[in-house]
Design an enzyme around this catalytic site. Structure first.
Site, PDB file in Angstrom:
ATOM      1  CG  ASP A   1      -2.031   1.035   1.110  1.00 26.54           C
ATOM      2  OD1 ASP A   1      -1.958   1.868   0.180  1.00 26.54           O
ATOM      3  OD2 ASP A   1      -2.961   1.006   1.937  1.00 26.54           O
TER       4      ASP A   1
ATOM      5  CG  HIS B   1      -1.279   4.523   2.815  1.00 27.93           C
ATOM      6  ND1 HIS B   1      -0.409   3.685   3.458  1.00 27.93           N
ATOM      7  CD2 HIS B   1      -2.507   4.162   3.256  1.00 27.93           C
ATOM      8  CE1 HIS B   1      -1.056   2.857   4.252  1.00 27.93           C
ATOM      9  NE2 HIS B   1      -2.343   3.122   4.145  1.00 27.93           N
TER      10      HIS B   1
ATOM     11  CD  GLU C   1      -4.395  -0.416  -1.122  1.00 29.04           C
ATOM     12  OE1 GLU C   1      -4.330  -1.654  -0.988  1.00 29.04           O
ATOM     13  OE2 GLU C   1      -4.861   0.323  -0.240  1.00 29.04           O
TER      14      GLU C   1
ATOM     15  CD  GLU D   1      -7.478   3.286   0.791  1.00 32.24           C
ATOM     16  OE1 GLU D   1      -6.822   2.273   0.476  1.00 32.24           O
ATOM     17  OE2 GLU D   1      -7.312   3.888   1.854  1.00 32.24           O
TER      18      GLU D   1
ATOM     19  CG  HIS E   1     -10.212   0.241   2.150  1.00 36.55           C
ATOM     20  ND1 HIS E   1     -10.772   1.147   3.032  1.00 36.55           N
ATOM     21  CD2 HIS E   1      -8.875   0.330   2.324  1.00 36.55           C
ATOM     22  CE1 HIS E   1      -9.805   1.758   3.707  1.00 36.55           C
ATOM     23  NE2 HIS E   1      -8.650   1.281   3.302  1.00 36.55           N
TER      24      HIS E   1
HETATM   25 MG   LIG Z   1      -4.973   1.675   1.211  1.00 39.13          MG
END
Ligand SMILES: [Mg+2]
Length: 382
Positions: free
Chosen positions: A205, A207, A232, A258, A308
């Site tokens: 991830d 972010h 991600e 997400e 998510h």
């Molecule tokens: Mg995430």
């Protein structure tokens, strides 16, 4: 049956990454109430959402709770000129989940039975190590070994060194990462791959924190370090152009979604082939109603969906009920692998043994909240 109100419950909880959860109760005049969740990632966001929920309560008081689709549109459209994504959509999500819970309780059926019935017996999961425990290589090995022993076969983490630095973690500033921090991320990924073994799926991830050249460089480095199974949110969610640039230059599978709200945000992702996986959050993207529609949209492209989770037990359960009915399902996220921290919040127990969630045949979402705990730990908001 008529709706009598929408009640936000902001409660303190040690099992939350954010120290609190924001649950929502929709009450009716026949004593049945439904539960939703809308936990966000900052305290200011949770308080803003609670305030909006108190305002929208009057919008649906007196309505028939079985008219879920109609109420979804009534609430969603009331924010059209303010901007219907973000906070507005998240409030719709919480109420929608609670209305499905009520509908299931009234009919005596689990929510998944109302969405087309089950296509599988249990829900495959991916989960997270507790990265606050990553104080040494030995500690990393111990945590990953425990997860693999628990039966989980996929795990996700953010290997980039910013832990403890909230500003870098949550905010995009310059979108860059030093070569030294890139090396640390590669070493951590290699150690986790080596510990978990070749069969475990490893998801990274980012972010949404990097600019285009940095995201490309980091993804390529991690592909080499640990055979990663997805990368991600390589770039912030605002630019699909940036995502396309990254996608054209990396080999790893890309997962996004997400921070995408409603089916309409997923149309360009699917049409422009920007992701291998989509990962909407049921408590943010528009609830159970919208999650089912997004899954069907993705099915038309043979793109798997993977809900998510950065919230609490209702997030997990609501996503799971939809995924019981969806053919193009990859895995459901649980933000922690030991779910026993949820036990103080509710009388229900979640069974994630062997890395898969089993849904009991209980009407609605199948959850009974611990009202004594909620009342004792409620955070009062304006
Ligand atoms: Mg995430």
């Amino acid at each position: 049956m008529r709706i009598t109100g929408v009640r936000p419950w902001l409660v303190k909880a040690t099992s939350s990454y954010w120290g609190e959860y924001l649950f929502v109760e929709v009450t009716t005049d026949e004593g049945i109430s439904g539960w939703g969740e809308i936990t966000s990632t900052t305290k200011i966001a949770n308080r803003a959402l609670a305030a909006i929920l108190k305002q929208v309560s009057g919008q649906i008081e007196g309505e028939d709770p079985s008219r879920i689709e109609r109420l979804w549109h009534k609430l969603f459209r009331s924010f059209t000129y303010m901007g219907s994504r973000g906070a507005a959509c998240e409030c719709v999500s919480a109420i929608d989940i609670a209305l499905w819970d009520i509908r299931g309780k009234v009919l005596g059926l689990p929510v998944y039975e109302l969405l087309g019935g089950s296509v599988r017996d249990e829900i495959s999961l991916y989960t997270h190590p507790d990265q606050s425990k990553f104080t040494s290589d030995a500690a990393v090995v111990a945590e990953i070994t425990d997860i693999v022993k628990s039966g989980h076969t996929a795990l996700k983490f953010d290997p980039f060194p910013y832990q403890g630095d909230r500003e870098r973690r949550d905010g995009y500033l310059d979108g860059m990462l030093s070569r030294a921090d890139e090396r640390k991320a590669a070493d951590l990924t290699a150690l986790i791959r080596q510990t978990a073994g070749p069969q475990v799926e490893i998801l990274i991830d980012a972010h949404g924190r990097f600019d285009v050249p940095t995201a490309i460089r980091l993804c390529r480095t991690l592909e080499e370090a640990g055979q990663i199974d997805w990368f991600e949110e390589p770039v912030p969610p605002e630019s699909y152009g940036a995502l396309q640039q990254v996608r054209e230059k990396v080999n790893a599978a890309i997962s996004v979604g997400e921070r995408a709200h409603t089916k309409w945000d997923f149309v360009p992702i699917l049409e422009q082939k920007l992701a291998d996986y989509i990962m909407p959050d049921v408590t943010w993207t528009g609830g159970i109603t919208e999650m089912k529609k997004i899954a069907i949209l993705a099915e038309g492209y043979y793109v798997p969906i993977s809900p998510h989770d950065a919230g609490g037990p209702i997030n997990v359960l609501a996503g799971a009920h939809v995924m019981m009915t969806v053919p193009n399902f990859y895995r459901l996220e649980t933000s922690r692998w030991d779910l026993s921290g949820y036990n103080e919040l509710m009388h229900t127990r979640l069974d994630n043994s062997s890395g898969a969630l089993k849904l009991p045949r209980i009407p609605g979402l199948g959850i009974e909240m611990n009202r004594d705990y909620l009342e004792a730990n409620e955070i009062k908001t304006a």
